[in-house]
Design a protein around this motif. Structure first.
Motif, PDB file in Angstrom:
ATOM      1  N   GLU A   1      -4.573  -2.681   8.732  1.00 43.22           N
ATOM      2  CA  GLU A   1      -3.818  -2.527   7.490  1.00 43.22           C
ATOM      3  C   GLU A   1      -2.320  -2.644   7.783  1.00 43.22           C
ATOM      4  OE1 GLU A   1      -2.296   0.102   3.943  1.00 43.22           O
ATOM      5  OE2 GLU A   1      -2.261   0.656   6.054  1.00 43.22           O
ATOM      6  N   ASP A   2      -1.901  -2.112   8.934  1.00 41.14           N
ATOM      7  CA  ASP A   2      -0.495  -2.182   9.336  1.00 41.14           C
ATOM      8  C   ASP A   2      -0.001  -3.624   9.414  1.00 41.14           C
ATOM      9  OD1 ASP A   2       0.081   0.435   9.464  1.00 41.14           O
ATOM     10  OD2 ASP A   2      -0.218   0.646  11.629  1.00 41.14           O
ATOM     11  N   ASP A   3      -0.889  -4.507   9.874  1.00 41.77           N
ATOM     12  CA  ASP A   3      -0.496  -5.909  10.005  1.00 41.77           C
ATOM     13  C   ASP A   3      -0.606  -6.652   8.679  1.00 41.77           C
ATOM     14  OD1 ASP A   3      -0.217  -5.282  12.623  1.00 41.77           O
ATOM     15  OD2 ASP A   3      -2.010  -6.348  13.316  1.00 41.77           O
ATOM     16  N   GLY A   4      -0.989  -5.932   7.628  1.00 40.12           N
ATOM     17  CA  GLY A   4      -1.074  -6.570   6.319  1.00 40.12           C
ATOM     18  C   GLY A   4      -2.326  -7.414   6.141  1.00 40.12           C
ATOM     19  N   ASP A   5      -3.377  -7.150   6.935  1.00 38.02           N
ATOM     20  CA  ASP A   5      -4.618  -7.916   6.806  1.00 38.02           C
ATOM     21  C   ASP A   5      -5.367  -7.585   5.519  1.00 38.02           C
ATOM     22  OD1 ASP A   5      -4.140  -9.038   9.263  1.00 38.02           O
ATOM     23  OD2 ASP A   5      -5.379  -7.591  10.357  1.00 38.02           O
ATOM     24  N   PHE A   6      -5.166  -6.366   5.049  1.00 35.88           N
ATOM     25  CA  PHE A   6      -5.845  -5.951   3.814  1.00 35.88           C
ATOM     26  C   PHE A   6      -5.083  -4.803   3.192  1.00 35.88           C
ATOM     27  CE2 PHE A   6      -7.588  -3.172   7.082  1.00 35.88           C
ATOM     28  CZ  PHE A   6      -7.599  -1.932   6.466  1.00 35.88           C
ATOM     29  N   SER A   7      -5.369  -4.529   1.941  1.00 37.82           N
ATOM     30  CA  SER A   7      -4.799  -3.343   1.317  1.00 37.82           C
ATOM     31  C   SER A   7      -5.916  -2.598   0.592  1.00 37.82           C
ATOM     32  CB  SER A   7      -3.701  -3.726   0.326  1.00 37.82           C
ATOM     33  OG  SER A   7      -4.246  -4.509  -0.700  1.00 37.82           O
ATOM     34  N   VAL A   8      -5.723  -1.307   0.451  1.00 40.36           N
ATOM     35  CA  VAL A   8      -6.718  -0.477  -0.215  1.00 40.36           C
ATOM     36  C   VAL A   8      -6.060   0.179  -1.413  1.00 40.36           C
ATOM     37  CG1 VAL A   8      -8.193   1.559  -0.015  1.00 40.36           C
ATOM     38  CG2 VAL A   8      -7.972  -0.011   1.917  1.00 40.36           C
ATOM     39  N   GLU A   9      -6.678   0.021  -2.543  1.00 41.77           N
ATOM     40  CA  GLU A   9      -6.179   0.638  -3.775  1.00 41.77           C
ATOM     41  C   GLU A   9      -7.211   1.656  -4.227  1.00 41.77           C
ATOM     42  OE1 GLU A   9      -3.707   0.782  -7.316  1.00 41.77           O
ATOM     43  OE2 GLU A   9      -3.376  -0.484  -5.563  1.00 41.77           O
ATOM     44  N   MET A  10      -6.847   2.927  -4.199  1.00 39.79           N
ATOM     45  CA  MET A  10      -7.779   3.970  -4.599  1.00 39.79           C
ATOM     46  C   MET A  10      -7.694   4.161  -6.110  1.00 39.79           C
ATOM     47  SD  MET A  10      -8.732   5.647  -1.535  1.00 39.79           S
ATOM     48  CE  MET A  10      -8.959   7.379  -1.864  1.00 39.79           C
ATOM     49  N   ILE A  11      -8.847   4.346  -6.733  1.00 42.42           N
ATOM     50  CA  ILE A  11      -8.873   4.707  -8.149  1.00 42.42           C
ATOM     51  C   ILE A  11      -9.693   5.989  -8.239  1.00 42.42           C
ATOM     52  CG2 ILE A  11      -9.374   3.904 -10.482  1.00 42.42           C
ATOM     53  CD1 ILE A  11      -9.472   1.057  -9.364  1.00 42.42           C
ATOM     54  N   PRO A  12      -9.044   7.119  -7.864  1.00 38.16           N
ATOM     55  CA  PRO A  12      -9.819   8.357  -7.721  1.00 38.16           C
ATOM     56  C   PRO A  12     -10.515   8.774  -9.003  1.00 38.16           C
ATOM     57  CG  PRO A  12      -7.452   8.739  -7.366  1.00 38.16           C
ATOM     58  CD  PRO A  12      -7.639   7.268  -7.526  1.00 38.16           C
ATOM     59  N   GLU A  13      -9.900   8.480 -10.147  1.00 36.43           N
ATOM     60  CA  GLU A  13     -10.515   8.883 -11.412  1.00 36.43           C
ATOM     61  C   GLU A  13     -11.886   8.249 -11.584  1.00 36.43           C
ATOM     62  OE1 GLU A  13      -6.050   8.593 -12.152  1.00 36.43           O
ATOM     63  OE2 GLU A  13      -7.568   7.531 -11.023  1.00 36.43           O
ATOM     64  N   LEU A  14     -12.072   7.081 -11.003  1.00 36.78           N
ATOM     65  CA  LEU A  14     -13.337   6.368 -11.173  1.00 36.78           C
ATOM     66  C   LEU A  14     -14.199   6.444  -9.915  1.00 36.78           C
ATOM     67  CD1 LEU A  14     -12.027   3.138 -12.941  1.00 36.78           C
ATOM     68  CD2 LEU A  14     -12.680   5.306 -13.954  1.00 36.78           C
ATOM     69  N   CYS A  15     -13.732   7.191  -8.904  1.00 37.80           N
ATOM     70  CA  CYS A  15     -14.456   7.315  -7.642  1.00 37.80           C
ATOM     71  C   CYS A  15     -14.724   5.957  -7.003  1.00 37.80           C
ATOM     72  CB  CYS A  15     -15.778   8.065  -7.833  1.00 37.80           C
ATOM     73  SG  CYS A  15     -15.497   9.740  -8.379  1.00 37.80           S
ATOM     74  N   VAL A  16     -13.772   5.049  -7.152  1.00 32.37           N
ATOM     75  CA  VAL A  16     -13.904   3.761  -6.485  1.00 32.37           C
ATOM     76  C   VAL A  16     -12.600   3.415  -5.780  1.00 32.37           C
ATOM     77  CG1 VAL A  16     -15.588   2.865  -8.153  1.00 32.37           C
ATOM     78  CG2 VAL A  16     -13.166   2.396  -8.505  1.00 32.37           C
ATOM     79  N   ALA A  17     -12.684   2.433  -4.907  1.00 37.98           N
ATOM     80  CA  ALA A  17     -11.495   1.889  -4.267  1.00 37.98           C
ATOM     81  C   ALA A  17     -11.705   0.393  -4.172  1.00 37.98           C
ATOM     82  CB  ALA A  17     -11.299   2.484  -2.884  1.00 37.98           C
ATOM     83  N   VAL A  18     -10.616  -0.356  -4.215  1.00 35.17           N
ATOM     84  CA  VAL A  18     -10.718  -1.792  -4.086  1.00 35.17           C
ATOM     85  C   VAL A  18     -10.014  -2.202  -2.802  1.00 35.17           C
ATOM     86  CG1 VAL A  18     -10.156  -4.031  -5.108  1.00 35.17           C
ATOM     87  CG2 VAL A  18     -10.776  -2.110  -6.584  1.00 35.17           C
ATOM     88  N   VAL A  19     -10.739  -2.914  -1.958  1.00 37.15           N
ATOM     89  CA  VAL A  19     -10.161  -3.427  -0.719  1.00 37.15           C
ATOM     90  C   VAL A  19      -9.887  -4.907  -0.932  1.00 37.15           C
ATOM     91  CG1 VAL A  19     -10.522  -3.800   1.751  1.00 37.15           C
ATOM     92  CG2 VAL A  19     -11.565  -1.824   0.615  1.00 37.15           C
ATOM     93  N   THR A  20      -8.631  -5.309  -0.749  1.00 41.90           N
ATOM     94  CA  THR A  20      -8.269  -6.707  -0.928  1.00 41.90           C
ATOM     95  C   THR A  20      -7.847  -7.271   0.417  1.00 41.90           C
ATOM     96  OG1 THR A  20      -7.425  -6.108  -3.111  1.00 41.90           O
ATOM     97  CG2 THR A  20      -6.843  -8.282  -2.291  1.00 41.90           C
ATOM     98  N   PHE A  21      -8.496  -8.345   0.822  1.00 51.06           N
ATOM     99  CA  PHE A  21      -8.162  -8.983   2.095  1.00 51.06           C
ATOM    100  C   PHE A  21      -7.153 -10.099   1.853  1.00 51.06           C
ATOM    101  CE2 PHE A  21     -12.458  -7.318   2.691  1.00 51.06           C
ATOM    102  CZ  PHE A  21     -12.242  -6.532   3.799  1.00 51.06           C
TER     103      PHE A  21
END
Length: 141
Positions: A35-55
């Motif tokens: 993640e530090d190298d910017g290979d992916f990002s994680v967006e948490m959506i705690p209200e919906l108990c999901v997260a989106v990982v974008t590569f």
């Protein structure tokens, strides 16, 4: 470049107490990316108990989702992964009562998740759930 690989993976059953650093570690372990190298990002959506990982690179998200679903740490936490691009509709559980469908739509129409997609939200208030259906990128019905 040939056909674009799916780049976003939806993680479901993410406990709202899960820290994003834990998820990032999980994604790093499964994908071998950083993640530090910017290979992916994680967006948490705690209200919906999901997260989106974008590569960001050309990581095969389908392959990643498969690996994550077999990962013992993910299994222990009941976290499951699905490619957003392949998934036409997603059932989201445990939505707090009174969450507006607009609020959910805004999350998923965000640029990060491919923005151009049309999103329809069908709420199931009795079940505290919603079905989110993604339209296709080109806007054909």
């Amino acid at each position: 470049g040939g056909s674009l690989l799916p780049t976003a993976v939806l993680l479901e059953n993410v406990n709202e107490t899960t820290k994003d650093c834990i998820l990032i570690m999980l994604v790093e372990n499964v994908s071998g990316l950083s993640e530090d190298d910017g290979d992916f990002s994680v967006e948490m959506i705690p209200e919906l108990c999901v997260a989106v990982v974008t590569f960001t690179g050309n990581t095969d998200a389908e392959e990643f989702a498969k690996k994550l679903n077999e990962n013992h740490r993910a299994r222990k936490q009941n976290i499951t992964a699905r490619c957003l691009e392949q998934t036409k509709s997603v059932r989201v559980e445990n939505i707090p009562p009174n969450t507006s469908s607009h609020y959910i739509t805004v999350y998923f129409e965000n640029e990060k998740y491919g923005g151009a997609q049309r999103v329809e939200v069908q709420q199931l208030p009795d079940e505290d759930a919603a079905i989110i259906t993604f339209g296709d990128q080109k806007g054909n019905s």
